[in-house]
Design a protein around this motif. Structure first.
Motif, PDB file in Angstrom:
ATOM      1  N   ASP A  54       0.875  -1.250   0.175  1.00  0.00           N
ATOM      2  CA  ASP A  54       0.027  -0.053   0.026  1.00  0.00           C
ATOM      3  C   ASP A  54       1.082   1.202   0.016  1.00  0.00           C
ATOM      4  O   ASP A  54       1.925   1.257   0.779  1.00  0.00           O
ATOM      5  CB  ASP A  54      -0.896  -0.091   1.472  1.00  0.00           C
ATOM      6  CG  ASP A  54      -1.811   1.164   1.339  1.00  0.00           C
ATOM      7  OD1 ASP A  54      -1.867   2.018   0.415  1.00  0.00           O
ATOM      8  OD2 ASP A  54      -2.627   1.204   2.505  1.00  0.00           O
ATOM      9  N   LEU A  55       0.325   2.307  -0.607  1.00  0.00           N
ATOM     10  CA  LEU A  55       1.215   3.527  -0.680  1.00  0.00           C
ATOM     11  C   LEU A  55       1.176   4.504   0.689  1.00  0.00           C
ATOM     12  O   LEU A  55       1.920   5.140   0.933  1.00  0.00           O
ATOM     13  CB  LEU A  55       1.052   4.391  -1.806  1.00  0.00           C
ATOM     14  CG  LEU A  55       1.676   3.632  -3.273  1.00  0.00           C
ATOM     15  CD1 LEU A  55       1.168   4.438  -4.430  1.00  0.00           C
ATOM     16  CD2 LEU A  55       3.012   3.276  -3.216  1.00  0.00           C
ATOM     17  N   ASP A  56      -0.326   4.336   0.972  1.00  0.00           N
ATOM     18  CA  ASP A  56      -0.498   5.215   2.168  1.00  0.00           C
ATOM     19  C   ASP A  56      -0.813   4.598   3.453  1.00  0.00           C
ATOM     20  O   ASP A  56      -1.736   4.075   3.698  1.00  0.00           O
ATOM     21  CB  ASP A  56      -1.879   6.122   1.766  1.00  0.00           C
ATOM     22  CG  ASP A  56      -2.215   6.870   2.950  1.00  0.00           C
ATOM     23  OD1 ASP A  56      -1.339   7.285   3.484  1.00  0.00           O
ATOM     24  OD2 ASP A  56      -3.497   7.331   2.598  1.00  0.00           O
ATOM     25  N   MET A  57       0.408   4.271   4.219  1.00  0.00           N
ATOM     26  CA  MET A  57       0.237   3.704   5.692  1.00  0.00           C
ATOM     27  C   MET A  57       0.969   4.631   6.475  1.00  0.00           C
ATOM     28  O   MET A  57       1.941   5.431   6.209  1.00  0.00           O
ATOM     29  CB  MET A  57       1.281   2.431   5.435  1.00  0.00           C
ATOM     30  CG  MET A  57       0.501   1.179   4.678  1.00  0.00           C
ATOM     31  SD  MET A  57       1.298  -0.303   4.526  1.00  0.00           S
ATOM     32  CE  MET A  57       2.910   0.200   3.570  1.00  0.00           C
ATOM     33  N   PRO A  58       0.452   4.320   7.630  1.00  0.00           N
ATOM     34  CA  PRO A  58       1.209   5.292   8.585  1.00  0.00           C
ATOM     35  C   PRO A  58       2.665   4.774   9.142  1.00  0.00           C
ATOM     36  O   PRO A  58       2.996   3.475   8.720  1.00  0.00           O
ATOM     37  CB  PRO A  58       0.431   5.028  10.134  1.00  0.00           C
ATOM     38  CG  PRO A  58      -0.537   3.682   9.781  1.00  0.00           C
ATOM     39  CD  PRO A  58      -0.635   3.624   8.287  1.00  0.00           C
ATOM     40  N   ASN A  59       3.405   5.510   9.724  1.00  0.00           N
ATOM     41  CA  ASN A  59       4.695   5.372  10.186  1.00  0.00           C
ATOM     42  C   ASN A  59       5.709   5.282   8.829  1.00  0.00           C
ATOM     43  O   ASN A  59       6.791   5.862   8.886  1.00  0.00           O
ATOM     44  CB  ASN A  59       4.788   4.134  10.989  1.00  0.00           C
ATOM     45  CG  ASN A  59       4.055   4.268  12.237  1.00  0.00           C
ATOM     46  OD1 ASN A  59       3.723   5.286  13.057  1.00  0.00           O
ATOM     47  ND2 ASN A  59       3.468   3.230  12.488  1.00  0.00           N
ATOM     48  N   ALA A  60       5.507   4.165   7.996  1.00  0.00           N
ATOM     49  CA  ALA A  60       6.499   4.442   6.820  1.00  0.00           C
ATOM     50  C   ALA A  60       5.582   3.955   5.633  1.00  0.00           C
ATOM     51  O   ALA A  60       4.931   3.116   5.662  1.00  0.00           O
ATOM     52  CB  ALA A  60       7.417   3.226   6.893  1.00  0.00           C
ATOM     53  N   ASN A  61       5.765   4.972   4.748  1.00  0.00           N
ATOM     54  CA  ASN A  61       4.582   4.775   3.564  1.00  0.00           C
ATOM     55  C   ASN A  61       5.169   3.592   2.327  1.00  0.00           C
ATOM     56  O   ASN A  61       6.351   3.417   2.747  1.00  0.00           O
ATOM     57  CB  ASN A  61       4.342   5.947   2.810  1.00  0.00           C
ATOM     58  CG  ASN A  61       5.430   6.665   2.244  1.00  0.00           C
ATOM     59  OD1 ASN A  61       6.399   5.986   1.632  1.00  0.00           O
ATOM     60  ND2 ASN A  61       5.527   7.965   2.129  1.00  0.00           N
ATOM     61  N   GLY A  62       4.377   3.296   1.819  1.00  0.00           N
ATOM     62  CA  GLY A  62       4.743   2.290   0.763  1.00  0.00           C
ATOM     63  C   GLY A  62       5.865   2.728  -0.243  1.00  0.00           C
ATOM     64  O   GLY A  62       6.790   2.015  -0.710  1.00  0.00           O
TER      65      GLY A  62
END
Length: 79
Positions: A54-62
């Motif tokens: 996924d490109l949009d994730m919390p903490n560290a993006n895709g």
């Protein structure tokens, strides 16, 4: 085939796992619910043939996951 799938939405994560296993029943899939965990696994030296993130994730993006995967796994398919 060894795959890594990262997504913070459980339904999407399970959908990708199901899809890959339907196409490649012999696939070993490592699933994680965030980019930070995906990055830790990639840095640990595990070799994957496929990385889906996924490109949009919390903490560290895709995008961070993709950048590390491209360096560590130049032959892997990355999506």
């Amino acid at each position: 085939m060894n795959g890594l799938i990262a997504d913070d939405e459980p339904t999407v994560l399970e959908t990708f796992v199901t899809f890959v296993q339907a196409l490649r029943p012999d696939a070993k899939i490592t699933k994680v619910d965030g980019g930070e965990e995906a990055i830790q696994i990639l840095r640990s030296g595990v070799v994957f043939d496929l990385v889906i993130t996924d490109l949009d994730m919390p903490n560290a993006n895709g995008l961070a996951v993709i950048a590390i995967a491209r360096v560590r796994l130049p032959k892997a398919k990355i999506a």
